[in-house]
Enzyme design. Structure first.
Site, PDB file in Angstrom:
ATOM      1  N   GLU A 177      -7.804  -8.410   7.661  1.00  0.00           N
ATOM      2  CA  GLU A 177      -7.165  -7.968   6.413  1.00  0.00           C
ATOM      3  C   GLU A 177      -6.658  -9.172   5.614  1.00  0.00           C
ATOM      4  OE1 GLU A 177      -4.299  -4.741   6.726  1.00  0.00           O
ATOM      5  OE2 GLU A 177      -4.514  -4.312   4.589  1.00  0.00           O
ATOM      6  N   ASP A 229      -4.075 -10.082   4.036  1.00  0.00           N
ATOM      7  CA  ASP A 229      -2.783 -10.758   4.200  1.00  0.00           C
ATOM      8  C   ASP A 229      -2.859 -11.827   5.291  1.00  0.00           C
ATOM      9  OD1 ASP A 229      -3.132  -8.515   5.827  1.00  0.00           O
ATOM     10  OD2 ASP A 229      -1.013  -8.027   5.949  1.00  0.00           O
ATOM     11  N   HIS A 262      -4.563  -3.114  13.359  1.00  0.00           N
ATOM     12  CA  HIS A 262      -4.487  -2.003  12.453  1.00  0.00           C
ATOM     13  C   HIS A 262      -5.829  -1.639  11.830  1.00  0.00           C
ATOM     14  CE1 HIS A 262      -3.517  -2.101   7.864  1.00  0.00           C
ATOM     15  NE2 HIS A 262      -3.530  -0.833   8.193  1.00  0.00           N
ATOM     16  N   HIS A 321       3.655 -10.586  11.293  1.00  0.00           N
ATOM     17  CA  HIS A 321       4.657 -10.296  10.267  1.00  0.00           C
ATOM     18  C   HIS A 321       6.041 -10.317  10.915  1.00  0.00           C
ATOM     19  CE1 HIS A 321       1.714  -8.955   7.300  1.00  0.00           C
ATOM     20  NE2 HIS A 321       1.194  -8.136   8.188  1.00  0.00           N
ATOM     21  N   HIS A 345      -7.451 -10.711  12.880  1.00  0.00           N
ATOM     22  CA  HIS A 345      -7.536  -9.533  11.998  1.00  0.00           C
ATOM     23  C   HIS A 345      -8.090  -9.977  10.649  1.00  0.00           C
ATOM     24  CE1 HIS A 345      -6.503  -5.890   9.966  1.00  0.00           C
ATOM     25  NE2 HIS A 345      -5.214  -6.074   9.785  1.00  0.00           N
ATOM     26  N   HIS A 395       0.825  -1.219   0.000  1.00  0.00           N
ATOM     27  CA  HIS A 395       0.000   0.000   0.000  1.00  0.00           C
ATOM     28  C   HIS A 395       0.855   1.264   0.000  1.00  0.00           C
ATOM     29  CE1 HIS A 395      -2.861  -2.741   2.533  1.00  0.00           C
ATOM     30  NE2 HIS A 395      -2.670  -3.191   1.322  1.00  0.00           N
ATOM     31  N   TYR A 421       7.770  -0.262  10.226  1.00  0.00           N
ATOM     32  CA  TYR A 421       6.396  -0.786  10.259  1.00  0.00           C
ATOM     33  C   TYR A 421       5.493   0.146  11.074  1.00  0.00           C
ATOM     34  CZ  TYR A 421       2.648  -4.169  10.281  1.00  0.00           C
ATOM     35  OH  TYR A 421       1.438  -4.783  10.075  1.00  0.00           O
ATOM     36  N   ASP A 432      -0.914  -7.483  13.717  1.00  0.00           N
ATOM     37  CA  ASP A 432       0.010  -6.540  13.076  1.00  0.00           C
ATOM     38  C   ASP A 432       0.947  -5.852  14.089  1.00  0.00           C
ATOM     39  OD1 ASP A 432      -0.813  -6.914  10.463  1.00  0.00           O
ATOM     40  OD2 ASP A 432      -2.292  -5.316  10.531  1.00  0.00           O
TER      41      ASP A 432
HETATM   42 FE1  FEO Z   1      -3.425  -5.070   8.688  1.00  0.00          FE
HETATM   43 FE2  FEO Z   1      -0.987  -7.411   8.226  1.00  0.00          FE
HETATM   44  O1  FEO Z   1      -2.652  -6.623   7.998  1.00  0.00           O
END
Ligand code: FEO
Length: 399
Positions: A80, A82, A145, A225, A78, A24, A192, A164
């Site tokens: 999202e 990913d 996030h 991550h 989460h 992004h 990050y 995240d």
């Molecule tokens: Fe907000 Fe790693 O996704």
């Protein structure tokens, strides 16, 4: 496929994305990982999944460590993509009894996948779920996030699976913090934070306080991550304390772009003035610096100084790109100023000042603009602007 038992009966079954270079608009030059964890217990539980294109890796790793071939619960920290892109496939394969998540996560999953007949089990902060030998405590982490985000804390293992938060886009074959270069790791964690979580710093600070108030004893933090914190738990919690309070150092970012190097010469003079006041300077020519690296440096900088020549009654596109991106990330507590050359018109400095004020950067100098090519006197004015900003920053910091 390599899996790793990060603590007894808790296996990393995620995926490594060596090739990711953009998230992004954030440059992910080290790639990333999507961490997912399989907890073997009376109720075998998968915590988080991976990006859709890595579904096969996830399946392969689960097969390797899950002799029962059964998964009873999914926990989704989460929504999202990913972390949930592979969810439809893993759901079809394992048909879990429960999908445990926050209410906003359930709603987001239904909207993304159109699956309102899945067995959602909604949890809130303080709710627990027994897996057999261990209990999972849930902590909602709104906006860290997304509105749906939450932590899962494995109480007996003292393991915080943090989605995240505390993550880094950092693809490695290693899984633990103490197996990689600590300065690179902390740099990626700061990057990050600066590029993903910074706008939610107020919520992050409150969350850290509430974790402290809960008295959680944490031996390991496993984000979704990058590397898992086992040696550096205290270090990353302290760093998040500093970053979320937007604590600044005697440090300045001078971000600029140029047409024929007049603004480059001005930037060097501004930097010179700052350095004379003992300020650490990062001078970023935006023709070479990526916006997300500038944000990383801005995270703990007390001053933000921006330069551009005037182009078509505005400023250069590379500067507009940075300012648009930075405004959304809401860095606070900075002082600043602007500079730039022009041939005619000369609106850039005024427009940069207005944009800095919109970003809540406190202007401590009216700015310097010069026609065509800076004279020695113009460069001295630039240097004096750097001195003024540096001295003000020192005074504000009491140093
Ligand atoms: Fe907000 Fe790693 O996704």
């Amino acid at each position: 496929m390599n899996t790793l038992e990060i603590m007894k009966d808790v296996h990393w079954v995620g995926a490594i994305d060596w090739d990711l270079r953009d998230f992004h608009g954030y440059s992910t030059e080290k790639g990333s990982t999507y961490n997912a964890f399989l907890v073997i217990d009376k109720k075998t539980t998968l915590v988080d999944t991976v990006k859709k294109k890595f579904s096969e890796e996830l399946f392969a790793r689960i097969r390797e460590v899950n002799p029962s071939g059964r998964i009873d619960y999914f926990v989704l920290n989460h929504a999202e993509m990913d972390h949930t892109g592979s969810l439809p496939e893993v759901f079809r394969a394992f048909r879990p009894e429960k999908i445990v998540c926050s209410a906003p996560c359930r709603d987001a999953i239904i909207e993304h996948f159109g699956k309102n007949d899945w067995p959602f089990h909604v949890v809130r902060t303080g709710d627990t779920l027994s897996l057999g030998k261990r209990t999972v405590r849930f902590i909602e982490t709104k906006m860290l996030h997304w509105p749906d985000s939450m932590f899962s804390f494995l109480e007996e293992d003292r393991l915080l699976i943090s989605s995240d938060a505390f993550g880094q886009h950092f693809a490695t074959g290693e899984r633990f913090d103490d197996e990689v270069d600590p300065s690179e790791l902390m740099k990626q964690a700061a990057k990050y934070y600066a590029n993903i979580l910074l706008p939610y710093s107020g919520l992050a600070a409150k969350l850290l306080e509430s974790i402290k108030a809960m008295g959680l004893k944490i031996d390991m933090i496993a984000p979704d991550h990058g590397l898992i914190w086992r040696k550096g738990v205290t270090d990353i919690l302290k760093a998040y304390g500093d970053w979320s309070s937007q604590k600044v150092l005697p440090k300045a970012v001078v971000a600029y772009s140029t047409m024929w190097d007049s603004t480059t010469k001005m930037a060097a003079a501004v930097a010179d003035g700052l350095i004379s006041q003992g300020i650490e300077v990062k001078a970023a020519d935006l023709r070479g610096w990526h916006r997300s690296d500038v944000m990383t440096e801005l995270l703990d900088s007390g001053a933000f100084i921006v330069g551009s020549p005037t182009l078509n009654n505005g400023y250069l596109p590379a500067v507009a790109d940075l300012l648009c991106y930075a405004r959304g990330l809401k860095p606070l507590g900075k002082i600043g100023a602007a500079f730039g050359s022009y041939g005619w018109g000369g609106e850039a400095v005024k427009l940069l000042n207005e944009e800095l004020e919109r970003m809540k950067v406190e202007l401590v100098h009216q700015g310097v603009r010069v026609r065509y090519v800076p004279t020695p006197e113009d460069l001295e004015n630039c240097r004096l602007m750097g001195v003024e900003v540096g001295r003000t920053l020192r005074e504000r910091l009491g140093s």
